[in-house]
Design a protein around this motif. Structure first.
Motif, PDB file in Angstrom:
ATOM      1  N   ALA A 195     -19.093  46.266 -16.742  1.00  0.00           N
ATOM      2  CA  ALA A 195     -19.391  47.688 -16.519  1.00  0.00           C
ATOM      3  C   ALA A 195     -19.288  48.445 -17.837  1.00  0.00           C
ATOM      4  CB  ALA A 195     -18.415  48.266 -15.497  1.00  0.00           C
ATOM      5  N   GLY A 196     -20.290  49.261 -18.124  1.00  0.00           N
ATOM      6  CA  GLY A 196     -20.273  50.082 -19.330  1.00  0.00           C
ATOM      7  C   GLY A 196     -20.737  49.376 -20.580  1.00  0.00           C
ATOM      8  N   SER A 197     -21.068  48.075 -20.497  1.00  0.00           N
ATOM      9  CA  SER A 197     -21.512  47.355 -21.683  1.00  0.00           C
ATOM     10  C   SER A 197     -22.909  47.798 -22.082  1.00  0.00           C
ATOM     11  CB  SER A 197     -21.506  45.846 -21.415  1.00  0.00           C
ATOM     12  OG  SER A 197     -22.133  45.156 -22.480  1.00  0.00           O
ATOM     13  N   GLU A 198     -23.126  47.902 -23.402  1.00  0.00           N
ATOM     14  CA  GLU A 198     -24.452  48.287 -23.883  1.00  0.00           C
ATOM     15  C   GLU A 198     -25.479  47.183 -23.633  1.00  0.00           C
ATOM     16  OE1 GLU A 198     -24.053  47.263 -28.609  1.00  0.00           O
ATOM     17  OE2 GLU A 198     -22.818  48.890 -27.807  1.00  0.00           O
ATOM     18  N   ALA A 215     -26.724  36.072 -34.936  1.00  0.00           N
ATOM     19  CA  ALA A 215     -25.717  36.530 -33.993  1.00  0.00           C
ATOM     20  C   ALA A 215     -26.266  36.473 -32.568  1.00  0.00           C
ATOM     21  CB  ALA A 215     -25.298  37.950 -34.343  1.00  0.00           C
ATOM     22  N   LEU A 216     -25.412  36.185 -31.616  1.00  0.00           N
ATOM     23  CA  LEU A 216     -25.830  36.162 -30.216  1.00  0.00           C
ATOM     24  C   LEU A 216     -25.921  37.601 -29.710  1.00  0.00           C
ATOM     25  CD1 LEU A 216     -23.655  33.170 -28.919  1.00  0.00           C
ATOM     26  CD2 LEU A 216     -25.994  33.143 -29.794  1.00  0.00           C
ATOM     27  N   PRO A 217     -26.989  37.919 -28.987  1.00  0.00           N
ATOM     28  CA  PRO A 217     -27.259  39.324 -28.660  1.00  0.00           C
ATOM     29  C   PRO A 217     -26.548  39.837 -27.413  1.00  0.00           C
ATOM     30  CG  PRO A 217     -29.112  37.966 -27.992  1.00  0.00           C
ATOM     31  CD  PRO A 217     -28.142  37.041 -28.653  1.00  0.00           C
ATOM     32  N   ILE A 218     -25.344  39.347 -27.134  1.00  0.00           N
ATOM     33  CA  ILE A 218     -24.467  39.926 -26.119  1.00  0.00           C
ATOM     34  C   ILE A 218     -23.155  40.247 -26.823  1.00  0.00           C
ATOM     35  CG2 ILE A 218     -23.103  39.472 -24.035  1.00  0.00           C
ATOM     36  CD1 ILE A 218     -25.396  37.858 -22.931  1.00  0.00           C
ATOM     37  N   LYS A 219     -22.731  41.481 -26.763  1.00  0.00           N
ATOM     38  CA  LYS A 219     -21.576  41.931 -27.532  1.00  0.00           C
ATOM     39  C   LYS A 219     -20.339  41.097 -27.206  1.00  0.00           C
ATOM     40  CE  LYS A 219     -19.008  46.066 -28.851  1.00  0.00           C
ATOM     41  NZ  LYS A 219     -18.845  47.528 -28.661  1.00  0.00           N
ATOM     42  N   GLY A 220     -19.685  40.579 -28.253  1.00  0.00           N
ATOM     43  CA  GLY A 220     -18.456  39.805 -28.076  1.00  0.00           C
ATOM     44  C   GLY A 220     -18.670  38.327 -27.878  1.00  0.00           C
TER      45      GLY A 220
END
Length: 448
Positions: free
Chosen positions: A91-94, A15-20
């Motif tokens: 903004a607010g992304s983990e 999986a790519l390690p940036i959400k979405g």
């Protein structure tokens, strides 16, 4: 100072390690050869063909969409290496300000999903073509009403330099409300109205600080308008109604540009693979007007053999051969009832956003619409082509059916439809022959 980007190995399945941000497998059906496929894109909304030319192509900056999710399918040589760099600016992304670099090879078997707010840039896209089946998102209506957002569709994208240090990276609030079909229609209408008058390259944007306030500035490089190498319509002499139609095109550089593909029909791509690909049979649609855009090597000469099989046509059973080079800036229009067979389509991708026609009783059977007629078989058929244009309700149902199909396993190759004559009655029947394949679990559908 820039932090080192995380790096993903070539062809990694992790999986790519940036959400979405992720690769989405595509549903596709084998097209008669082990490396050739039909790839449906079951959407009624607009999509773009993006072409990058044949010289070295890098964007040279990052771009962030605030209201667009890019859904990119890359078409090009299988051994081609492309690099993509990303920065999460939401903004607010983990994973805020996480940097990522990946290397990949083009292929119609998967689509790259880039959420709004994730900055991206690509290196080495020359000779690669992209279909962007984008999704649009709008701001919270309350923010719009209360003038708490300056977002418009015209300033959706912002750019920043590749060497921007970590402490200067932007933080953005992407849109989250999915746009309606009417909004897509309005965006397309504005594109079609604006493109003929454009005299600038694709714009770049910068956010500037002025007296404590951020202002987004749109920069447009004026260019000398060049006449298209193609006429608006070029009829192919000898068969009535067949010809080349020029696409509306937005130039983004000397050899690069964007071609908007209007709906409402769902589109599909035929990936012809890299082995010799030549038709030994004509394909004849009775209820489909093909609108074929060809992309691939700029010097590959393709041969097309055409034969008019339409009952009552002034050019019935006239045959015409043409040769052409792939080019995304025009499409070939082939009416229902005109047989066509190609030679040397290997390494070429065909993008078809057709128009459909129904029988007099309003029926249409997609599985048996096309007839495969051996090129050497005579006498040639005389066929009744459908004449009633399909409406938007038909195209919406067509896309729904294709989305449902994409959730299932692939069980068959594309069908071959043959005409069989009953020796006793002389009545003709169409028989669809399908080669069963060993079905594996189908990909998780991106069309929910």
């Amino acid at each position: 100072m820039n932090s080192e980007p995380m790096s993903i190995p070539l062809n990694s399945t992790e999986a790519l390690p940036i959400k979405g941000l992720h690769w989405q497998p595509r549903w596709r059906m084998n097209n008669g050869q082990d490396d050739s496929f039909v790839v449906p894109f079951p959407t009624n909304n607009p999509a773009n063909i993006v072409f990058h030319g044949h010289k070295n192509f890098d964007y040279g900056h990052f771009g962030i969409h605030l209201g667009q999710e890019d859904r990119l399918t890359f078409m090009g040589p299988e051994n081609k290496l492309v690099r993509a760099d990303f920065v999460d600016c939401r903004a607010g992304s983990e994973t805020l300000h996480r940097r990522l670099s990946i290397t990949f090879q083009p292929g119609t078997h998967r689509t790259l999903i880039i959420p709004p707010g994730v900055a991206h840039t690509f290196f080495g896209l020359e000779d690669v073509y992209t279909i962007n089946e984008y999704g649009l998102f709008l701001p919270d209506p309350r923010a719009w009403v209360n003038q708490q957002t300056s977002w418009t569709i015209g300033n959706d994208i912002m750019n920043f330099g590749l060497e921007t240090p970590d402490d200067k990276l932007p933080v953005v609030t992407p849109n989250t409300f999915p746009a309606s079909e009417k909004f897509y229609t309005e965006v397309l209408r504005r594109q079609q109205a604006a493109i003929p008058a454009l005299d600038t390259e694709f714009p770049m944007t910068r956010d500037l600080d002025t007296e404590g306030k951020k202002v987004r500035v749109v920069l447009r490089k004026r260019v000398e308008k060049k006449a298209s190498p193609f006429p608006e319509w070029e009829e192919i002499q000898g068969i009535e109604g067949v010809g080349w139609q020029r696409h509306l095109t937005v130039l983004t550089g000397d050899e690069s540009g964007i071609v908007p593909l209007a709906g409402p029909a769902a589109l599909y791509v035929v990936d012809h693979g890299e082995k010799n690909f030549t038709h030994d049979s004509f394909g004849i649609h009775l209820g489909q007007e093909d609108r074929l855009t060809f992309v691939g090597p700029k010097d590959q000469l393709v041969t097309l053999h055409l034969l008019d099989c339409r009952s009552g046509s002034k050019t019935l059973h006239k045959a015409v051969d043409i040769t052409f080079l792939p080019d995304p800036r025009r499409f070939l229009l082939i009416p229902p009832g005109v047989a066509h067979a190609f030679r040397r389509l290997e390494n070429v991708f065909t993008i078809n956003r057709p128009r459909n026609f129904l029988k007099a009783d309003g029926s249409y059977r997609p599985g048996s619409d096309v007839i495969d007629w051996p090129v050497e078989r005579t006498p040639y058929p005389v066929l009744e082509a459908n004449t009633i244009p399909a409406d938007e309700a038909f195209y919406r149902q067509q896309a729904i059916a294709q989305k449902d199909l994409s959730k299932e396993k692939v069980r068959y190759d594309t069908p071959k439809v043959q005409v069989i004559t009953d020796p006793k009655t002389g009545k003709q029947f169409r028989v669809a022959l399908r080669r069963r394949v060993d079905a594996e679990e189908g990909p998780t559908s991106m069309y929910n």
